[in-house]
Scaffold this active site. Structure first.
Site, short mmCIF file in Angstrom:
data_model
loop_
_atom_site.label_atom_id
_atom_site.label_comp_id
_atom_site.label_asym_id
_atom_site.label_seq_id
_atom_site.Cartn_x
_atom_site.Cartn_y
_atom_site.Cartn_z
N CYS A 189 0.85 -1.21 0.08
CA CYS A 189 -0.04 0.08 -0.01
C CYS A 189 0.87 1.15 -0.16
CB CYS A 189 -1.06 0.13 1.24
SG CYS A 189 -0.02 -0.19 2.65
N ASP A 194 -8.16 5.76 -2.19
CA ASP A 194 -7.24 4.87 -2.01
C ASP A 194 -7.00 3.90 -3.15
OD1 ASP A 194 -6.02 2.41 -0.85
OD2 ASP A 194 -7.60 1.89 0.60
N HIS A 215 -2.33 0.53 7.26
CA HIS A 215 -2.45 0.73 5.90
C HIS A 215 -2.09 2.21 5.49
CE1 HIS A 215 -4.33 0.17 2.04
NE2 HIS A 215 -5.37 0.79 2.22
#
Lengths: 305, 646
Positions: B401, B461, B445
């Site tokens: 991520c 995202d 994250h």
């Protein structure tokens, strides 16, 4: 009960009638390697008991009659100049025997008494610088007249302590007395006795006494007894550690005679009056109010833990 | 009786010390552990103790060694090491009872130091066991010259501790609590805590993801929000130096206004300590917990670093519009890029800027690129060089991520769209037993926020474009098969999962009710008991009264039971037998031997002769014979129980 001792006790009982407890205590004393003091008036069978024991156990027997003019050398022995070998030769006294009957020990002077008592304690005598061992087993039965009789030198406490037990015989009961009066001469009966135990067996038995188990619980009881005599105002002085050991060994001997390999409170209770009786005295002012002896008061006062 | 391992007092003492030291050994320098072992062996085999001068030399050398290892003698680690070393050396001069007592009390003290490292349930249980062993050693020492059976000693110690339990509970519940810790922890106590950091480089979050440790637990007042809404906001990173993202420290800036729609979500969050100041909250926090403030980027910040487990209540609005009218300064900060590197990315972003009709299209083009081209989600991406964004976007295309969020924000800024990186946690595992959500370090994250005209700061995202399942179902579902996974993220076995959840529930309760029993909860309990706003004085008085009453009740109970001190079972059973006879009027005299008593009983009651004789014989054998055996004891107990007098 131990078979050999059982046989010995019953044989002795046929001659000394009605005194089984005393006979057994005498045996216990012998097995515990102690010396025995018999205190009683003349004629109740003290000498006979000593004779019987010697005969049954097959021991070499000597009798010493203590008198006020008896000297230590008369007991221990003297060296006499031998003209042929041109040297002094030692003539052993009557003490060189396995079983000694010291009759009326309290009639001799303290000097002579102590010569005997030292020999008892050390199992050897020293005469003119030379130490001679006494035969094994070595067992002294001393008799003493009640101290209120005329012409006696009472044994001091320190000397009394050397005797493991003190017993009294007392008059026989009516039935025993009748049997005694009817029966044949004691002296000839003793001569007919056959030894039940030989020297080796006796030594083995004495060894076994030391192996009789003493549990912690019994030691608790013994210590409670000792403790009581030391702290109670009843007694003018408490039992010594030597007295404690004497109690222990006597109880072990009694247990062995009962055929057990461990001792229990009853053993202690049986032997205690004989073992502690001559070592305990009521304090001044304290008398056997309930006509009981110091030892009996002790047993009555201490609980079994 | 049976042959037993002879445990003498020395062995108990050594065992107690060994158990007290054992958990520390993993943190101690190896030479101290070896020293402890050597001294223990010396005491165990009763080697001659060293002379005084040698001992002093040894102690000085040990202290010097500890100073050389830690560069201090103070602080948590060095202090514990010093305590252990000196406790061990004390053994070398323990000759008297007094010395051994000192050793015992230092051992008790040493136990407390374990709580500086861990306060979990297993630690608590283990330390309870060690307290038992130390107490056993203490009791053994107080019976010198008497050999007590180990089992008996242990039982005595257990009884002592058992009697202490009610007092412990009263003290725990009513001892006046102060807000915050009672004493400060030494500074080195907070090293090695895991959690998000203030900066992000490629690899930092994927490394964190390997940890199964719990980051925090959340209990929602209502139903929890949907998985795709569970974005837990942590540090916001708005400065890129070409390699890593970090926060610009600008405490004077005020955050722009927020407009909220929809229902708020309120929840209680229990945060594990991480030694940083930020708190976590669901996007976007509205009501703040005490002793905290909202940062410029809507991140929650505590006034102090979080050094112990922190429980707080917060309210968030999942539907929000934030920063509709930001200042120029904020926009400028969100457009900054280093002046060098990553030329290919800048070029692509320049093309997009020229061709797109608005900023929103640039965002969707970037997301479309991640979605349609061959990008892969991986915990083990290849290493990147100096132009990390170029290399990632055009060559390696495998990343976690932080790669996606970082390169996305870079792209946006290069295309003139204000953007920033947000780190935090995403998702969380519902615990069916405890009705709360567990968020682990593996849920860490990173995502992005872009500022769009009329919409304000919008969460984007990019990871969701590459691996949509990461957001919906968590990390384990999103990673392709064959990727190494953190152990706790595996989902293979149902019963294992259930076990894990039950254990976590237990831990959560422990945290909430035992470790988290603070002033607030104490007041709560007291007010329920009828003490409104109890003062310290009232608390102290009720505490003393409570403990006093408790001890009175306990001692009364013990007096009532009147258990004879270490009674021998044989004696106890025999006394029972004697009591039975006493009821029939046959009373044993205190100085009456068992055989004589049996004989007398037989005379008084001939019908009891047999049973009395056999019981007495067993008693005599058990108490006075040389080798009593256990079967005799059982037999003895049985016969006495069966003994009846008609």
């Amino acid at each position: 009960m131990h078979p050999a001792i059982d046989e010995a006790v019953s044989q002795a009982g046929q001659i000394i009638l009605g005194k089984e407890r005393q006979i057994r205590l005498a045996f216990a004393c012998l097995l515990a390697r102690g010396h025995l003091l018999i205190e009683d008036i003349p004629g109740v069978g003290k000498t006979t008991l000593a004779h019987v024991l010697a005969q049954i156990l097959g021991l070499g027997f000597q009798r010493i009659q203590f008198t006020s003019d008896l000297l230590p050398a008369d007991v221990l022995g003297v060296s006499v100049y031998d003209r042929e070998s041109a040297a002094f030769k030692f003539h052993p006294g009557p003490i060189f025997a396995q079983l000694i009957l010291a009759d009326e020990v309290n009639r001799a002077t303290p000097k002579t008494q102590s010569a005997l008592l030292e020999a008892m304690e050390e199992h050897q005598v020293t005469v003119e610088g030379e130490t001679r061992p006494l035969p094994e087993p070595f067992f002294v039965i001393a008799t003493q007249n009640p101290t209120h009789q005329i012409g006696t030198f009472p044994l001091p406490e320190s000397q009394l302590d050397r005797f493991l037990m003190r017993i009294d015989l007392g008059y026989p009961d009516a039935r025993s007395e009748r049997a005694l009066l009817q029966g044949s001469d004691r002296r000839s009966l003793i001569a007919q006795l056959k030894p039940c135990v030989d020297g080796r067996q006796l030594a083995a038995l004495q060894e076994n006494v030391r192996n009789v188990h003493i549990s912690a619980a019994l030691l608790d009881y013994l210590q409670a007894l000792l403790e009581f005599t030391r702290h109670s105002p009843l007694y003018d002085c408490g039992l010594s550690p030597r007295a404690g050991l004497a109690l222990l060994h006597s109880a072990q001997a009694w247990a062995l005679m009962e055929g057990r390999d461990y001792a229990m409170p009853e053993d202690l209770q049986v032997v205690l009056p004989s073992v502690a009786g001559h070592r305990l005295r009521f304090a001044h002012g304290e008398t056997g109010a309930e006509s009981s002896s110091p030892a009996q008061r002790l047993l009555g006062a201490v609980a079994i833990p | 009786m049976r042959i037993r391992l002879k445990l003498n007092n020395n062995t108990w003492l050594l065992a107690a010390i060994a158990l007290a030291i054992a958990p520390h050994t993993s943190r101690l320098p190896i030479w101290i552990s070896l020293l402890c072992l050597a001294v223990g062996a010396m005491r165990l085999f009763q080697v001659h103790l060293p002379a005084r001068w040698l001992l002093i030399t040894l102690a000085t050398a040990t202290a010097a060694g500890i100073y050389a290892t830690y560069h201090t003698l103070l602080g948590r680690d060095a202090g514990v090491a010093l305590l252990i070393a000196m406790l061990t050396l004390k053994l070398l001069e323990s000759r008297t009872l007094r010395d051994s007592m000192v050793v015992i009390f230092i051992s008790y003290f040493l136990l407390i130091t374990h709580f500086l490292y861990s306060q979990s349930i297993p630690t608590g249980l283990y330390l309870l066991l060690v307290v038992l062993v130390i107490t056993t050693a203490l009791i053994g020492l107080n019976h010198p010259g008497r050999q007590i059976e180990p089992r008996k000693l242990l039982r005595m110690a257990a009884e002592l501790l058992g009697q202490a339990v009610p007092v412990m509970l009263v003290l725990f519940l009513f001892f006046p609590r102060v807000p915050g810790p009672l004493w400060g922890m030494p500074g080195d106590a907070y090293e090695g805590m895991t959690g998000l950091s203030d900066s992000m480089t490629p690899g930092s979050i994927s490394k964190l993801s390997q940890s199964g440790a719990v980051a925090f637990r959340v209990a929602f007042d209502g139903p929890p929000p949907k998985p795709e809404q569970r974005y837990w906001r942590g540090p916001v990173l708005d400065f890129f130096d070409g390699r890593s993202w970090s926060t610009t420290a600008a405490p004077d800036r005020k955050q722009a206004g927020i407009a909220v729609t929809g229902d708020p979500v309120s929840y209680t969050l229990t945060l594990e300590p991480h030694n940083k100041r930020w708190l976590l909250a669901l996007d976007l926090p509205a009501k703040l917990p005490p002793a905290s403030r909202l940062g410029a980027h809507y991140e929650l910040l505590a006034d102090q670093p979080v050094r112990q487990r922190l429980r707080y209540r917060a309210v968030s609005y999942p539907d929000y519009q934030a920063g509709l009218n930001p200042g120029d300064k904020e926009i400028n900060l969100s457009l900054r890029l280093p002046s060098f590197g990553n030329l290919k990315t800048r070029e692509m972003a320049g093309t997009w800027k020229r061709t797109a009709k608005d900023d929103g299209e640039i965002v969707s083009r970037a997301l479309e690129m991640f979605r349609s081209e061959a990008f892969f989600y991986s915990l083990t991406p290849p290493l990147l060089g100096a132009n990390s964004v170029d290399e990632f976007l055009f060559d390696t295309r495998r990343g976690f991520c932080e790669h996606y969020a970082g390169s996305f924000v870079f792209l946006m800024r290069a295309a003139g769209v204000p953007a920033r990186v947000v780190t935090g946690y995403q998702g969380g595992e519902p615990n069916p037993f405890g009705n709360y959500l567990i968020v682990r370090q593996s849920d860490a994250h990173a995502w992005a926020e872009v500022w769009l005209e009329n919409r304000g700061w919008v969460r984007v995202d990019p990871t969701a474009a590459v691996a949509p399942r990461r957001i919906e179902s968590g990390l384990a579902a999103a990673l392709p098969a064959g990727e190494p996974l953190p152990l706790l993220a595996r989902m293979d076995s149902a019963w294992l999962m259930q076990l894990r959840m039950s254990w976590d529930t237990l831990n959560n309760d422990w945290n909430q009710w035992v470790l988290g029993y603070d002033q607030e909860r104490q007041y709560d309990l007291l007010s329920r008991l009828g003490f409104e706003m109890a003062s310290w004085k009232e608390l102290a008085v009720s505490l003393a009264a409570g403990v006093g009453a408790l001890l009175l009740v306990l001692s009364g109970f013990m007096l009532w039971r009147r258990v004879p001190v270490d009674a021998d079972p044989v004696t106890v059973i025999y006394q029972r037998f004697c009591r039975k006879l006493a009821r029939a009027g046959i009373i044993r005299q205190p100085n009456e031997g068992p055989a004589d008593f049996a004989q007398r009983t037989a005379m008084l009651r001939p019908d009891l002769t047999l049973s009395t004789a056999s019981i007495s014989a067993l008693y005599i054998a058990l108490r006075y014979a040389s080798h009593p055996n256990a079967s005799d004891l059982r037999q003895f107990g049985k016969r006495v129980s069966a003994f009846r007098i008609k």
